[in-house]
Design a protein around this motif. Structure first.
Motif, PDB file in Angstrom:
ATOM      1  N   LYS A 274       0.825  -1.191   0.119  1.00  0.00           N
ATOM      2  CA  LYS A 274       0.103   0.002   0.057  1.00  0.00           C
ATOM      3  C   LYS A 274       1.024   1.367  -0.158  1.00  0.00           C
ATOM      4  CE  LYS A 274      -4.104  -1.900   1.994  1.00  0.00           C
ATOM      5  NZ  LYS A 274      -4.927  -1.877   3.360  1.00  0.00           N
TER       6      LYS A 274
ATOM      7  N   LEU B   2       0.987   4.446  -2.708  1.00  0.00           N
ATOM      8  CA  LEU B   2       0.661   5.665  -2.231  1.00  0.00           C
ATOM      9  C   LEU B   2       1.846   6.581  -2.961  1.00  0.00           C
ATOM     10  CD1 LEU B   2       0.157   8.020  -0.072  1.00  0.00           C
ATOM     11  CD2 LEU B   2       1.458   6.946   1.493  1.00  0.00           C
TER      12      LEU B   2
ATOM     13  N   ILE C  80      -4.859   5.449   1.886  1.00  0.00           N
ATOM     14  CA  ILE C  80      -3.677   4.499   2.677  1.00  0.00           C
ATOM     15  C   ILE C  80      -3.106   5.079   3.536  1.00  0.00           C
ATOM     16  CG2 ILE C  80      -1.302   3.556   1.821  1.00  0.00           C
ATOM     17  CD1 ILE C  80      -2.550   3.449  -1.107  1.00  0.00           C
TER      18      ILE C  80
ATOM     19  N   GLN D  97      -5.289   4.619   6.645  1.00  0.00           N
ATOM     20  CA  GLN D  97      -4.907   3.213   7.265  1.00  0.00           C
ATOM     21  C   GLN D  97      -3.871   3.021   8.140  1.00  0.00           C
ATOM     22  OE1 GLN D  97      -5.233   1.059   3.430  1.00  0.00           O
ATOM     23  NE2 GLN D  97      -7.429   0.926   3.492  1.00  0.00           N
TER      24      GLN D  97
END
Ligand code: FAD
Length: 547
Positions: free
Chosen positions: A431, A435, A512, A515
């Motif tokens: 992830k 990003l 992202i 998270q």
């Protein structure tokens, strides 16, 4: 008097008596007794008697010779060291002890010194009565009469063969260890408790110039302490070492980023200070070996990059399908919402002439909802990946490597400014790669669109109060202040001709970041283009050590 013989001048023995005592023709012990008796009659017995006792008992081989080194007196220790009893050696020359392995220059120096009324100190190889060689540590002092003429010599020696042997053994071992350490292709350094270097090898010395650091080990220690957390303290307290901990050094010295495999071993040495004799004090040291594994890591990285490229391409494809479908759903849901609103109004008005249209609209709305539901089912899920401690320097390096072809094609260079020491953050590598790839792609796209002359993306990493920050600056048009929040909203785009896929990249980026409990913002103070500031909390290592 220039002599190392115990305080002759101040004893009650005058020089004439001593000469009598040392007369070469008589037995020295007999003479001694005679003298003691005569001194006893004069009330002077005790000091001389004590002196004789001392000379006799002292554990140093003492001999008194005439001017030509013919032996006149020996003490007990002389017999013990050489094996010669008085009757066997008295009258003989000191050269009886000589072993021919002593160079002549030594004897020359000896005689040159003592004949000038000075004390000679040195080493000679001697032989005992049985022919055994031993190393003698010797002092020879001349004795003079009242007119200053040399009358006798006093020789004192110790057998230091064992000490010399032990010393040489230690020296040899030290030399052996030093040559092994120096021959090692691994940088090695021994540190004391205060992190001071007490020993190092050639490869370590080369590190000093390679990395451009005065004492590179301090840098490695900082990295290791940070990397190992509580484990460092535990390992040092219990003398448990550590093996092959990989450290990454960013942009140090002439050769750029380097990787080292570090191993450490704590060991204890007995303190050699006199005051440690009874207390049994010890000193702790750390032997650190630093193996440069940059080449292996680069090869590994190349292979890893190939895999990552494939993975990222697959994930990008998934995201693109997702984005297309979500975009389509967004576009469908807008008229559907308006239809629902129209149906509501018609239901409230309850005018029968509108019923056919209302029924039609309801049919369209139902079909629309079904289409939306079908599309929703088609939206692919992005597979979740493991959350692990991630080094953002490493990750950003990989992302820029993966984007290298695109960057080259667009004539853009990366100005990479990593923090040399960067703590890990907890996250999903995939992830986070997505990003930063997205932000780099956006920057390339913005600079192309704007036609920036300066083709540069600067990436900086930094640590601030338990947060790791990444700054990504481009030289594009920047984002106007009134749009800096909106760009993170779904389907918002600064493009004049908004395509269906546009407007979801920053939404994904923010998702992202969220998270990962991080922050993302556009720096309002930066006016040379656009600067994204992304922050993540430092991963606090918990001790996993069982005590
Ligand atoms: P050389 O050096 O050739 O000399 C032969 C002899 O000539 C000497 O022994 C000495 O009697 C005499 N001589 C030489 N030079 C002079 C001088 N400048 N002045 C006066 N006489 C001289 N040697 C050892 O090997 N082991 C010992 O433990 C030792 N202890 C000694 C203790 C004392 C107190 C003295 C004075 C000397 C000692 N020597 C010792 C030296 C020893 O006398 C010899 O010089 C040496 O052994 C060399 O032996 P050489 O047969 O080769 O003698």
């Amino acid at each position: 008097m220039n002599s190392t013989f115990p305080d002759y001048e101040h004893s009650s023995l005058d020089i004439e008596q001593m000469m009598a005592l040392l007369a070469p023709s008589a037995s020295v012990n007999q003479q001694l007794h005679k003298l003691i008796e005569s001194l006893g009659q004069q009330g002077k017995m005790l000091p001389f008697f004590m002196l004789v006792q001392v000379v006799e008992q002292v554990p140093i081989a003492i001999s008194i010779t005439d001017k030509k080194a013919n032996i006149l007196y020996i003490n007990k220790a002389f017999t013990e060291v050489t094996g010669y009893k008085s009757k066997e050696i008295l009258g003989q020359n000191e050269s009886a002890l000589s072993d021919r392995s002593t160079p002549r220059t030594v004897y020359y120096d000896l005689w040159h010194t003592i004949s000038r009324k000075k004390i000679w100190r040195g080493h000679l190889v001697n032989r005992t009565k049985t022919g055994q060689r031993y190393l003698a540590e010797l002092s020879i002092a001349p004795m003079q009469d009242e007119e200053g003429h040399i009358t006798h010599y006093i020789g004192m020696h110790r057998d230091i063969t064992k000490t010399y042997h032990a010393e040489q053994k230690v020296n040899n071992q030290k030399r052996l260890i030093e040559s092994v350490i120096n021959a090692s292709p691994v940088a090695m350094v021994v540190l004391d408790k205060e992190d001071r270097v007490v020993m190092d090898n050639q490869v370590y010395k080369m590190l000093i110039s390679d990395l451009g650091l005065q004492e590179p080990v301090q840098f490695f220690l900082n990295l290791l302490r940070q990397d190992m957390g509580d484990l460092w303290q535990y390992a040092s307290n219990t003398e448990h070492g550590f093996v092959n901990r990989e450290l990454r050094m960013e942009g140090m010295g002439r050769r750029g980023t380097r990787w080292y495999a570090c191993s450490g071993n704590w060991f204890t040495e007995n303190d050699t200070c006199a005051d440690a004799f009874f207390s049994g004090q010890t000193k702790d040291y750390l032997l650190l070996s630093l193996s440069d594994i940059t080449q292996q890591r680069r090869q590994q990285e190349e292979l890893q990059l190939q895999t990552l490229r494939t993975l990222l391409a697959e994930e990008e494809q998934l995201r693109s399908i997702r984005e297309t479908l979500l975009g389509a759903m967004h576009h469908i849901s807008q008229p559907l919402n308006q239809i629902s609103a129209a149906i509501n109004i018609m239901s409230q008005r309850n005018e029968s002439q509108n019923n056919p249209i209302k029924n039609l609209l309801q049919q369209v709305s139902r079909m629309g909802d079904e289409t939306l539901a079908t599309l929703q089912r088609c939206v692919p899920e992005i597979p979740e990946t493991a959350v692990i401690p991630v080094n953002l320097n490493q990750l950003l390096h990989e992302v820029t490597q993966m984007s290298s072809i695109k960057l080259l094609a667009n004539g853009i260079i990366i100005d990479w400014r990593p923090s040399p020491i960067l703590p890990s953050v907890l996250g999903s590598e995939n992830k986070l790669r997505m990003l930063f790839k997205q932000l780099i792609d956006n920057a390339i796209e913005a600079m192309n669109r704007y036609g920036s002359k300066e083709r540069l993306i600067k990436i900086t990493t930094a640590v601030e109060r338990n947060w790791v920050y990444v700054l990504l600056d481009d030289k594009g048009p920047g984002i106007p202040s009134n749009q800096r929040i909106k760009v993170f909203e779904p389907f918002y785009t600064t493009h004049p001709m908004g395509a269906i896929q546009a407007g979801m990249g920053l939404v994904m980026a923010k998702e992202i970041v969220n998270q990962h409990n991080g922050t993302i913002e556009i720096d309002s103070a930066y006016d040379e283009g656009c600067r994204f500031k992304i922050g993540f909390p430092v991963h606090q290592k918990k001790s996993t050590v069982k005590r």
